[in-house]
Design an enzyme around this catalytic site. Structure first.
Site, mmCIF file in Angstrom:
data_model
loop_
_atom_site.group_PDB
_atom_site.id
_atom_site.type_symbol
_atom_site.label_atom_id
_atom_site.label_comp_id
_atom_site.label_asym_id
_atom_site.label_seq_id
_atom_site.Cartn_x
_atom_site.Cartn_y
_atom_site.Cartn_z
ATOM 1 N N CYS A 97 -1.030 8.854 -2.461
ATOM 2 C CA CYS A 97 -1.593 8.879 -1.110
ATOM 3 C C CYS A 97 -2.233 10.233 -0.810
ATOM 4 C CB CYS A 97 -0.542 8.533 -0.068
ATOM 5 S SG CYS A 97 0.372 9.925 0.547
ATOM 6 N N ARG A 133 0.806 10.282 13.046
ATOM 7 C CA ARG A 133 1.925 9.730 12.281
ATOM 8 C C ARG A 133 2.821 8.926 13.208
ATOM 9 N NH1 ARG A 133 4.317 12.235 8.214
ATOM 10 N NH2 ARG A 133 5.499 10.292 8.145
ATOM 11 N N ARG A 146 2.182 5.178 17.596
ATOM 12 C CA ARG A 146 0.755 5.511 17.509
ATOM 13 C C ARG A 146 -0.016 4.935 18.697
ATOM 14 N NH1 ARG A 146 -0.778 5.382 11.039
ATOM 15 N NH2 ARG A 146 1.266 6.057 10.290
ATOM 16 N N LYS A 186 0.819 -1.218 0.000
ATOM 17 C CA LYS A 186 0.000 0.000 0.000
ATOM 18 C C LYS A 186 0.856 1.273 0.000
ATOM 19 C CE LYS A 186 -0.734 0.302 5.039
ATOM 20 N NZ LYS A 186 -0.032 1.571 5.229
ATOM 21 N N ASP A 187 2.147 1.154 0.367
ATOM 22 C CA ASP A 187 3.044 2.301 0.365
ATOM 23 C C ASP A 187 3.783 2.471 -0.956
ATOM 24 O OD1 ASP A 187 2.368 2.797 3.001
ATOM 25 O OD2 ASP A 187 4.089 1.717 3.823
ATOM 26 N N ARG A 219 -8.076 8.506 3.109
ATOM 27 C CA ARG A 219 -9.119 7.503 2.893
ATOM 28 C C ARG A 219 -9.859 7.226 4.195
ATOM 29 N NH1 ARG A 219 -9.074 2.296 4.325
ATOM 30 N NH2 ARG A 219 -6.861 2.461 4.835
ATOM 31 N N ARG A 220 -9.125 6.993 5.272
ATOM 32 C CA ARG A 220 -9.767 6.707 6.552
ATOM 33 C C ARG A 220 -10.549 7.917 7.060
ATOM 34 N NH1 ARG A 220 -4.348 3.636 8.783
ATOM 35 N NH2 ARG A 220 -4.849 1.550 7.988
#
Length: 305
Positions: free
Chosen positions: A242, A149, A155, A83-84, A131-132
């Protein structure tokens, strides 16, 4: 030409190191006698933590230093969370292997609440993913969304310190680090779509290093490559990076490939959804079809195209 040693460039976070060692173990199993060493590196994406990724150049910041190491001959391959990985790679690089996908769902993580519905009005939720943010706005417009981040441990520490009432992470990352117990609820399709390629581990290498590519090919999972190709093709057709809130989820079933896609607006929670099935498993055509359907609904306006 045969190789006896492979060097894996990897970020230094606990999750990145887990993924790199996972690939190293798979290579040692596939090629007995092969020596595999890790080359941990720091990337700009890891170092700049006080700004959202979208504001500083996107997820490609996690790749650049690893690609430089490969170009300079200090590493033979790099391991990434797919995804990155930008939908278009830098010239001279390829993805010779994508490993079997893990749980692609997002995770609702909280010390005080069991799920999104239990959060009180005005609760503070941490995520820097556009997106989230868009998905959260769509289902709970009353929440206060705050940037978050850092690596998984950082986190979780911020959540535990009381800076947030809940945070959204990836289930796969928590599970890989032995932290599945922190998952209070799984956020799943079709209501909640993951990032394109989420939970798949990708291996990147130089296109002209044929001996390395031959060794890596043994790790490629055909079904995962097929489904994530549909997702990444959709993302590419939408101008994917992104900096745009795009979700995608493709599954391979008895009737073929089925792809669901979404585009959202973080500020308002406005959402557009589309889906389609390919009976001939043409992942690229399927991704383009769903992207076209989203654009026909007006997604270009949300994406700034």
């Amino acid at each position: 030409m045969s190789l006896s040693i492979l060097r894996i460039a990897t970020r230094k976070s606990a999750l990145a190191l887990w993924q790199a060692e996972h690939v190293a173990d798979a290579l040692r199993t596939a090629h007995p006698g092969l020596t595999v060493n890790l080359v941990p590196l720091s990337t700009r994406g890891d170092e700049i933590l006080d700004q959202p990724l979208a504001a500083i150049g996107g997820k490609g910041l996690f790749l650049k230093e690893l690609e430089v190491a490969m170009r300079e001959g200090r590493a033979d391959l790099a391991v990434h969370s797919l995804k990155d990985v930008p939908v278009t790679l830098e010239p001279g690089f390829t993805l010779p292997a994508i490993l079997p996908r893990a749980d692609a769902a997002d995770a609702f993580v909280s010390n005080d609440y069991a799920n999104l519905a239990e959060l009180p009005p005005g609760a503070r939720v941490g995520t820097s993913s556009l997106r989230r943010q868009a998905l959260l706005r769509a289902v709970r417009p009353d929440l206060v969304l705050l940037d978050l981040r850092g690596n998984v441990g950082t986190r979780l520490a911020k959540l535990d310190a009381g800076h947030y009432d809940a945070i959204i992470l990836a289930c796969a990352g928590l599970e890989r680090l032995g932290l599945a117990g922190r998952i209070r609820a799984r956020l799943i399709p079709p209501t909640w779509l993951p990032a394109p390629g989420q939970a798949a581990i990708a291996i990147e290498a130089c296109l002209d290093h044929s001996a390395t590519l031959a060794l890596l090919a043994a790790l490629d999972d055909v079904d995962t490559r097929l489904t994530v190709t549909a997702e990444r093709t959709m993302n590419r057709a939408l101008g994917g990076s992104c900096t745009v809130p795009v979700g995608a989820w493709c599954v391979l079933g008895e009737h073929g490939l089925h792809l669901s896609g979404m585009v959202g607006e973080p500020a308002t929670g406005r959402m557009m959804h589309a889906e389609a099935t390919s009976t001939d498993d043409d992942a690229i055509a399927l991704g383009e079809q769903v992207a076209a359907a989203l654009l026909n609904q007006g997604a270009a306006e949300l994406l700034g195209l």
